[in-house]
Design a protein around this motif. Structure first.
Motif, PDB file in Angstrom:
ATOM      1  N   LEU A 275       0.836  -1.210   0.000  1.00  0.00           N
ATOM      2  CA  LEU A 275       0.000   0.000   0.000  1.00  0.00           C
ATOM      3  C   LEU A 275       0.868   1.256   0.000  1.00  0.00           C
ATOM      4  N   PHE A 276       1.995   1.201   0.710  1.00  0.00           N
ATOM      5  CA  PHE A 276       2.921   2.340   0.646  1.00  0.00           C
ATOM      6  C   PHE A 276       3.362   2.586  -0.791  1.00  0.00           C
ATOM      7  N   ARG A 277       3.738   1.510  -1.447  1.00  0.00           N
ATOM      8  CA  ARG A 277       4.263   1.652  -2.809  1.00  0.00           C
ATOM      9  C   ARG A 277       3.167   2.083  -3.789  1.00  0.00           C
ATOM     10  N   ARG A 278       1.973   1.587  -3.592  1.00  0.00           N
ATOM     11  CA  ARG A 278       0.873   2.036  -4.446  1.00  0.00           C
ATOM     12  C   ARG A 278       0.607   3.532  -4.226  1.00  0.00           C
ATOM     13  N   ALA A 279       0.727   3.980  -2.985  1.00  0.00           N
ATOM     14  CA  ALA A 279       0.555   5.410  -2.711  1.00  0.00           C
ATOM     15  C   ALA A 279       1.634   6.231  -3.424  1.00  0.00           C
ATOM     16  N   MET A 280       2.868   5.759  -3.365  1.00  0.00           N
ATOM     17  CA  MET A 280       3.958   6.456  -4.048  1.00  0.00           C
ATOM     18  C   MET A 280       3.710   6.543  -5.552  1.00  0.00           C
ATOM     19  N   VAL A 281       3.276   5.443  -6.123  1.00  0.00           N
ATOM     20  CA  VAL A 281       3.038   5.420  -7.573  1.00  0.00           C
ATOM     21  C   VAL A 281       1.890   6.351  -7.941  1.00  0.00           C
ATOM     22  N   LYS A 282       0.844   6.364  -7.149  1.00  0.00           N
ATOM     23  CA  LYS A 282      -0.289   7.241  -7.444  1.00  0.00           C
ATOM     24  C   LYS A 282       0.129   8.721  -7.360  1.00  0.00           C
ATOM     25  N   ILE A 283       0.897   9.061  -6.334  1.00  0.00           N
ATOM     26  CA  ILE A 283       1.375  10.444  -6.201  1.00  0.00           C
ATOM     27  C   ILE A 283       2.300  10.785  -7.376  1.00  0.00           C
ATOM     28  N   SER A 284       3.168   9.846  -7.736  1.00  0.00           N
ATOM     29  CA  SER A 284       4.075  10.072  -8.867  1.00  0.00           C
ATOM     30  C   SER A 284       3.293  10.255 -10.161  1.00  0.00           C
ATOM     31  N   ASN A 285       2.186   9.539 -10.303  1.00  0.00           N
ATOM     32  CA  ASN A 285       1.320   9.713 -11.481  1.00  0.00           C
ATOM     33  C   ASN A 285       0.783  11.138 -11.561  1.00  0.00           C
ATOM     34  N   ILE A 286       0.353  11.662 -10.426  1.00  0.00           N
ATOM     35  CA  ILE A 286      -0.177  13.030 -10.410  1.00  0.00           C
ATOM     36  C   ILE A 286       0.884  14.011 -10.897  1.00  0.00           C
TER      37      ILE A 286
ATOM     38  N   LYS B  37       6.590  11.117 -19.552  1.00  0.00           N
ATOM     39  CA  LYS B  37       5.969  10.038 -20.319  1.00  0.00           C
ATOM     40  C   LYS B  37       5.840   8.740 -19.525  1.00  0.00           C
ATOM     41  N   VAL B  38       6.823   8.463 -18.679  1.00  0.00           N
ATOM     42  CA  VAL B  38       6.828   7.215 -17.909  1.00  0.00           C
ATOM     43  C   VAL B  38       7.407   7.479 -16.526  1.00  0.00           C
ATOM     44  N   LEU B  39       7.213   6.509 -15.632  1.00  0.00           N
ATOM     45  CA  LEU B  39       7.909   6.481 -14.352  1.00  0.00           C
ATOM     46  C   LEU B  39       9.085   5.510 -14.460  1.00  0.00           C
ATOM     47  N   VAL B  40      10.107   5.742 -13.641  1.00  0.00           N
ATOM     48  CA  VAL B  40      11.279   4.865 -13.619  1.00  0.00           C
ATOM     49  C   VAL B  40      11.453   4.351 -12.197  1.00  0.00           C
TER      50      VAL B  40
ATOM     51  N   SER C 106      -0.808   2.449 -11.412  1.00  0.00           N
ATOM     52  CA  SER C 106      -0.291   3.500 -12.281  1.00  0.00           C
ATOM     53  C   SER C 106      -1.087   3.621 -13.566  1.00  0.00           C
ATOM     54  N   ASN C 107      -1.317   4.852 -13.984  1.00  0.00           N
ATOM     55  CA  ASN C 107      -1.983   5.101 -15.259  1.00  0.00           C
ATOM     56  C   ASN C 107      -1.000   5.277 -16.409  1.00  0.00           C
ATOM     57  N   ILE C 108       0.286   5.317 -16.105  1.00  0.00           N
ATOM     58  CA  ILE C 108       1.313   5.400 -17.137  1.00  0.00           C
ATOM     59  C   ILE C 108       2.314   4.272 -16.929  1.00  0.00           C
ATOM     60  N   PRO C 109       3.084   3.921 -17.944  1.00  0.00           N
ATOM     61  CA  PRO C 109       4.038   2.806 -17.793  1.00  0.00           C
ATOM     62  C   PRO C 109       5.100   3.085 -16.736  1.00  0.00           C
ATOM     63  N   ILE C 110       5.528   2.019 -16.071  1.00  0.00           N
ATOM     64  CA  ILE C 110       6.655   2.077 -15.151  1.00  0.00           C
ATOM     65  C   ILE C 110       7.788   1.258 -15.769  1.00  0.00           C
ATOM     66  N   ILE C 111       8.898   1.904 -16.032  1.00  0.00           N
ATOM     67  CA  ILE C 111      10.055   1.219 -16.599  1.00  0.00           C
ATOM     68  C   ILE C 111      10.973   0.798 -15.464  1.00  0.00           C
ATOM     69  N   ARG C 112      11.424  -0.461 -15.526  1.00  0.00           N
ATOM     70  CA  ARG C 112      12.298  -1.023 -14.493  1.00  0.00           C
ATOM     71  C   ARG C 112      13.582  -1.515 -15.160  1.00  0.00           C
ATOM     72  N   PRO C 113      14.564  -0.625 -15.356  1.00  0.00           N
ATOM     73  CA  PRO C 113      15.771  -0.994 -16.101  1.00  0.00           C
ATOM     74  C   PRO C 113      16.575  -2.126 -15.478  1.00  0.00           C
ATOM     75  N   LEU C 114      16.421  -2.355 -14.168  1.00  0.00           N
ATOM     76  CA  LEU C 114      17.245  -3.340 -13.469  1.00  0.00           C
ATOM     77  C   LEU C 114      16.525  -4.662 -13.245  1.00  0.00           C
ATOM     78  N   SER C 115      15.433  -4.895 -13.920  1.00  0.00           N
ATOM     79  CA  SER C 115      14.606  -6.082 -13.654  1.00  0.00           C
ATOM     80  C   SER C 115      15.413  -7.373 -13.613  1.00  0.00           C
ATOM     81  N   GLY C 116      16.325  -7.555 -14.543  1.00  0.00           N
ATOM     82  CA  GLY C 116      17.070  -8.804 -14.624  1.00  0.00           C
ATOM     83  C   GLY C 116      18.466  -8.754 -14.040  1.00  0.00           C
ATOM     84  N   TYR C 117      18.826  -7.655 -13.383  1.00  0.00           N
ATOM     85  CA  TYR C 117      20.163  -7.530 -12.787  1.00  0.00           C
ATOM     86  C   TYR C 117      20.231  -8.286 -11.459  1.00  0.00           C
ATOM     87  N   ASN C 118      21.417  -8.759 -11.115  1.00  0.00           N
ATOM     88  CA  ASN C 118      21.614  -9.218  -9.739  1.00  0.00           C
ATOM     89  C   ASN C 118      22.315  -8.118  -8.947  1.00  0.00           C
ATOM     90  N   LYS C 119      22.416  -8.302  -7.633  1.00  0.00           N
ATOM     91  CA  LYS C 119      22.921  -7.227  -6.777  1.00  0.00           C
ATOM     92  C   LYS C 119      24.363  -6.874  -7.102  1.00  0.00           C
TER      93      LYS C 119
END
Length: 390
Positions: A262-273, A281-284, A307-320
């Motif tokens: 829920l915290f993260r959904r709140a962050m994404v919604k605020i970021s959308n605004i 164009k997108v969130l990162v 989110s109403n816009i795309p969220i790009i996750r450049p590190l999706s397949g990276y390891n730490k």
């Protein structure tokens, strides 16, 4: 009079076909901004490379520091420009070997843009290489030599230097529109942001904090991180949002295992605004799959749903390890490991949800009236400008 120049070799711009000149114009503009405080006469595109003329050869360290941060460049070379005359090429080439130890090895690597010149690349290599060997006693080594002499034949001039300096490549910042990056003071999100900058995307940033329940250290760290990232795009905007009141209402109302989602959904919604209002164009996001409990595929779906816009996750397949290596390379790692209290990790429950069911998360969100809370709190959003040079 000897003229010293810098030759820049381009990266992906060379594949841009009919659009290439547009990308080159933006790169030249970026270069002029990065080199604003350094002496030079002109920056121009010449036969597929960019040449910076009349530089101060005693300031190579300053030029290198600036040019290494300009995205879109594959590498660059400090060189001397001479007339297209073989004797002048030999003299200038030999001059670059005046201070080298006799035990060093070398090779000559020539390249002709001007195919009408009387000698081909191999012939130039042999003639100039023999001249250097006879006059210095240095040994030739074609693979991994100590010294790599570079000769570029461009139109009616020869450019002579040694050792190309590598850069990050990618596309010039400003060629890929604008995005808003959700940045924490941890390791991942600055690296994710850098990867978008490399794609030519101009970034602004939003940071969520839980002050006064947590210290302001995360804010200070983020500002320091953005100073580093501004080495690559020079300036950006930072939005700051105090999430604590929303977090407290969430924690008072729903089961603890759903808190982080829920915290993260709140962050994404605020970021959308913020994004929709400012035409991002997108969130990162710095999320990568499976690193922590909130980053399972099911939970990523539950976060994306807000989110109403795309969220790009450049590190999706990276390891730490890969992320840490890149953080060290771009200069953000030491700041990211400084102590801080993150607005989510500070309130992590002992057993967070790892495989969220979307309908259940939506139900929890309605239960807490998340949209209404955000609407009543959005006025707390702050904006500040971050610049590399202030």
């Amino acid at each position: 009079m000897t003229e010293h120049v810098i030759i820049l070799h381009l990266h992906e711009l060379t594949l841009k076909g009919n659009n290439r000149s547009w990308f080159e114009k933006i790169l030249i503009k970026n270069l002029s901004i990065h080199l604003n405080e350094l002496p030079y006469k002109d920056i121009s595109c010449v036969s597929g490379r960019i040449i910076i003329t009349n530089i101060n050869i005693d300031m190579t360290r300053d030029y290198t520091e600036s040019l290494s941060c300009v995205l879109g460049i594959r590498n660059f070379l400090f060189a001397t420009k001479v007339d297209l005359d073989l004797e002048k090429i030999k003299v200038q080439s030999l001059a670059l070997f005046s201070n080298f130890e006799k035990s060093k090895t070398f090779r000559v690597s020539s390249r002709r843009q001007n195919k009408n010149y009387k000698l081909n690349s191999q012939e130039i290599n042999c003639i100039v290489g023999e001249h250097i060997q006879v006059n210095t006693g240095l040994k030739v080594k074609l693979k991994n030599p100590d010294i790599d002499l570079i000769i570029e034949i461009v139109n009616d001039k020869a450019f002579i230097g040694k050792e190309k300096i590598g850069a990050y490549g990618g596309l010039p910042v400003g060629t890929g529109e604008q995005a808003l990056s959700l940045i924490s003071s941890g390791i991942d999100s600055p690296v994710a942001s850098f990867n978008l900058l490399k794609r030519g995307v101009r970034l602004d940033y939003i940071h969520f904090h839980s002050a006064p329940a947590t210290s302001n250290q995360s804010i200070y760290n983020v500002e320091s991180l953005l100073k580093v990232l501004c080495r690559y795009q020079l300036k950006c905007n930072l939005y700051l949002f105090p999430l604590l009141d929303i977090q407290n209402k969430i924690m008072d109302t729903i089961d603890s295992k759903f808190w982080v989602l829920l915290f993260r959904r709140a962050m994404v919604k605020i970021s959308n605004i913020v994004a929709i209002k400012n035409n991002y164009k997108v969130l990162v996001s710095g999320e990568n799959i499976g690193q922590v409990a909130s980053q399972t595929l099911s939970n990523i779906v539950a976060i994306q749903d807000s989110s109403n816009i795309p969220i790009i996750r450049p590190l999706s397949g990276y390891n730490k390890e890969e992320i840490i290596n890149q953080a060290e390379d771009i200069g953000t790692y030491k700041i990211s490991i400084e102590p801080y209290q993150d607005c989510c990790s500070y309130f992590v429950p002992p057993n967070p949800e790892t495989k969220a069911k979307l309908e259940r998360i939506r139900f929890q969100e309605k239960k807490v009236n998340l949209d209404e809370m955000i609407e009543s709190e959005i006025f707390k959003l702050e904006k500040k400008e971050i610049k590399l040079h202030e």
